[in-house]
Design a protein around this motif. Structure first.
Motif, PDB file in Angstrom:
ATOM      1  N   ILE A   1       0.426  -9.240  -7.624  1.00 25.96           N
ATOM      2  CA  ILE A   1       0.470  -8.787  -9.016  1.00 25.96           C
ATOM      3  C   ILE A   1       1.706  -9.295  -9.739  1.00 25.96           C
ATOM      4  O   ILE A   1       1.624 -10.001 -10.734  1.00 25.96           O
ATOM      5  CB  ILE A   1       0.408  -7.242  -9.073  1.00 25.96           C
ATOM      6  CG1 ILE A   1      -0.886  -6.746  -8.423  1.00 25.96           C
ATOM      7  CG2 ILE A   1       0.518  -6.741 -10.516  1.00 25.96           C
ATOM      8  CD1 ILE A   1      -0.940  -5.255  -8.180  1.00 25.96           C
TER       9      ILE A   1
ATOM     10  N   GLU B   1      -5.105  -2.662  -6.026  1.00 26.74           N
ATOM     11  CA  GLU B   1      -4.849  -3.643  -4.958  1.00 26.74           C
ATOM     12  C   GLU B   1      -4.763  -2.935  -3.595  1.00 26.74           C
ATOM     13  O   GLU B   1      -5.328  -3.406  -2.605  1.00 26.74           O
ATOM     14  CB  GLU B   1      -3.541  -4.378  -5.245  1.00 26.74           C
ATOM     15  CG  GLU B   1      -3.221  -5.497  -4.261  1.00 26.74           C
ATOM     16  CD  GLU B   1      -1.973  -6.279  -4.648  1.00 26.74           C
ATOM     17  OE1 GLU B   1      -0.870  -5.695  -4.538  1.00 26.74           O
ATOM     18  OE2 GLU B   1      -2.107  -7.443  -5.053  1.00 26.74           O
TER      19      GLU B   1
ATOM     20  N   GLY C   1      -6.351  -9.626 -12.788  1.00 26.42           N
ATOM     21  CA  GLY C   1      -5.796 -10.824 -12.135  1.00 26.42           C
ATOM     22  C   GLY C   1      -5.758 -12.082 -12.973  1.00 26.42           C
ATOM     23  O   GLY C   1      -5.057 -13.027 -12.662  1.00 26.42           O
ATOM     24  N   GLU C   2      -6.514 -12.102 -14.093  1.00 30.78           N
ATOM     25  CA  GLU C   2      -6.542 -13.292 -14.956  1.00 30.78           C
ATOM     26  C   GLU C   2      -6.436 -12.871 -16.424  1.00 30.78           C
ATOM     27  O   GLU C   2      -6.876 -11.757 -16.789  1.00 30.78           O
ATOM     28  CB  GLU C   2      -7.856 -14.076 -14.765  1.00 30.78           C
ATOM     29  CG  GLU C   2      -8.075 -14.636 -13.360  1.00 30.78           C
ATOM     30  CD  GLU C   2      -7.028 -15.709 -12.993  1.00 30.78           C
ATOM     31  OE1 GLU C   2      -6.778 -15.882 -11.788  1.00 30.78           O
ATOM     32  OE2 GLU C   2      -6.449 -16.342 -13.919  1.00 30.78           O
TER      33      GLU C   2
ATOM     34  N   ARG D   1       1.337 -11.909 -12.559  1.00 30.97           N
ATOM     35  CA  ARG D   1       0.256 -12.809 -12.115  1.00 30.97           C
ATOM     36  C   ARG D   1       0.622 -14.274 -12.409  1.00 30.97           C
ATOM     37  O   ARG D   1      -0.240 -15.069 -12.791  1.00 30.97           O
ATOM     38  CB  ARG D   1      -1.048 -12.440 -12.846  1.00 30.97           C
ATOM     39  CG  ARG D   1      -1.540 -11.031 -12.612  1.00 30.97           C
ATOM     40  CD  ARG D   1      -2.174 -10.855 -11.260  1.00 30.97           C
ATOM     41  NE  ARG D   1      -2.818  -9.524 -11.139  1.00 30.97           N
ATOM     42  CZ  ARG D   1      -3.423  -9.073 -10.047  1.00 30.97           C
ATOM     43  NH1 ARG D   1      -3.470  -9.838  -8.962  1.00 30.97           N
ATOM     44  NH2 ARG D   1      -3.960  -7.863  -9.987  1.00 30.97           N
TER      45      ARG D   1
END
Ligand code: SDX
Length: 428
Positions: free
Chosen positions: A56, A399, A92-93, A69
């Motif tokens: 992260i 996570e 995550g994106e 990220r």
């Protein structure tokens, strides 16, 4: 050939694998240490101990690097919206337009809290600290959504809980403020952005409309981004360990809020402003207060200074310090506390005690000055930290769950009494 580390105990040698992260950080994997050697490690405050691997947030304390990220904090603070960063941390994106629109829409439609929660607020004393109110209100949310208590709920249900938290935290925060002021609650409005909605709920009154100043909402957006995550800090580790028992996400986040409240952690932003006001009211003798901070017999510490990881500058403090001048100028606010803070930083960083120990301003040193310029009351400063940190806590919890990490249960070395027999009270 994978790297290993050797440990010798009582003349016997043990070998353990060394893992290397994507930024070449190294760790000795001691998962088999106790089974092979009978020993454990001990590290109060976990200053040298990693609790997990994580994709992260990366920070480098020596170089003052912070990336969410992989994206540098400087770029995100300047170019992104807070909800974009929240999406990035959690999924995550960076979202594309349709992903961001549906995320924003989901957040918008969940901003209301159950009407029954209003009675909870009425039971608090006017002087109730909003962090105490917020921690209990967040945990109470789990009782309105009992399905969130099922550890095996489907992904869509987990997403809904994450979105509900991001949507409702600003509403609960503003309600705690309105309740403390004994002012009527202001409901969220679906046509306002995330920051504007919070400011409206905080400052609108039934007698007059409130139009958030774009400078204020932009500054708030930046501050929330700067606080959004910080890898395995005290409150994020708390969220992870509570979640590792399969307690629900609301309970885990509530625990994170409680950990953040401490003046050594997120509560420092309130403590900094109280310290600067005390120094100013005491005549502004900086040398006197620097001497107190260095005196081991004096409990006074320079709040907003020092950090467990950053032993050089905290990149967030640099951004906030620059934003201070910018925001106060744009708002036409002249706060003498800013001058005291800048002088205090200068005096401290010319003092060998602070430089030798790598004590520099951290994220909390200047943030309170901006919050005050935005008319956020001092007791709400740490609530603002929690609003920013929420997506980071959620990302860390997600996570941990997705990696199926075991329940957190550290070992200890016992130093108490050896076995002894019970003695009846007449013989003690
Ligand atoms: C946050 O972990 C994170 O990432 C946290 C955070 C996040 O985003 O989640 O960055 C947010 O919590 C920032 C920190 C906010 N707290 C404060 O500003 C409170 C003041 N700072 C300190 O209490 C302290 O610096 C800590 C708690 C932040 C860090 O403490 P450490 O890493 O346990 O270091 P330490 O207490 O062992 O201090 C090392 C030395 C000691 O002196 P010696 O024993 O070597 O003689 O430095 C001294 C300390 O006495 N010291 C200070 C000091 N901070 C450390 N002396 C005076 N004033 C200070 N502020």
């Amino acid at each position: 050939m994978s790297e290993t580390a050797k440990i010798e105990i009582d003349g016997k040698s043990y070998e353990f694998p060394v893992i290397t992260g994507s930024e070449n950080e190294k760790a000795i994997d001691i998962k088999t240490l106790r089974a092979t050697s009978g020993c454990i490690t001990i590290d109060p405050g976990f200053k040298n101990t990693g609790s997990t691997t994580s994709a992260i947030t990366f920070l480098d304390g020596e170089k003052g690097i912070l990336r969410y990220r992989g994206y540098p904090i400087e770029q995100l603070a300047e170019k992104a919206s807070f909800l974009e960063v929240a999406y990035l941390l959690i999924y995550g994106e960076l979202p594309n337009k349709s992903e961001l629109d549906s995320f924003q829409e989901s957040i918008t439609k969940h901003t209301l809290v159950h009407e029954d929660m209003k009675q909870f607020f009425e039971a608090y004393p006017a002087k109730a600290h909003p962090m105490g109110v917020l921690a209990s209100m967040i945990c109470s949310l789990s009782t309105f959504y009992p399905e969130s208590q099922d550890p095996n709920r489907p992904k869509a249900a987990i997403d809904l809980t994450m979105h509900r938290l991001i949507a409702k935290l600003p509403t609960l925060a503003a309600m705690s403020y309105k309740n403390a002021m004994r002012h009527p609650f202001v409901y969220p409005k679906n046509d306002l952005g995330y920051c504007e909605n919070f400011l409206n709920m905080m400052f609108a009154m039934p007698t007059e409309d409130y139009t958030p100043d774009p400078v204020v909402s932009e500054a708030l957006n930046t501050l929330l981004i700067l606080h959004a995550d910080h890898e395995q800090n005290c409150s994020a580790s708390t969220v992870r360990i509570v979640g590792s028992s399969q307690a629900n996400l609301y309970a885990s986040i509530s625990a994170g809020v409680s950990a953040l409240w401490g003046p050594l952690h997120g509560g420092a932003n309130q403590a900094v402003i109280e310290m600067l006001d005390k120094i100013q009211n005491d005549g502004g003798d900086l040398d006197k207060w620097i001497a107190k901070a260095k005196d081991k017999d004096d409990p006074f510490r320079l709040m907003g200074f020092g950090h467990r990881v950053y032993k050089n500058f905290d990149p967030r403090a640099k951004i906030i310090k620059k934003a201070c001048d910018d925001v106060l100028n744009k708002l036409g606010v002249n706060d003498p506390t800013l001058d005291i803070a800048k002088k205090l930083e200068k005096v401290a960083l010319e003092d060998e005690y602070f430089v030798k120990r790598g004590l520099y301003p951290n994220v909390d040193f200047y943030s309170g000055i901006i919050y005050r310029a935005l008319n956020i009351p001092t007791e709400m400063f740490t609530v603002m930290f929690a609003l920013g940190r929420l997506p980071g806590w959620i990302a860390q919890w997600k996570e941990m769950v997705e990696n199926k990490e075991p329940i957190g249960r550290p070992r200890q070395i016992y130093t108490g009494a050896n076995e002894r027999d019970y003695v009846s009270i007449d013989k003690r």
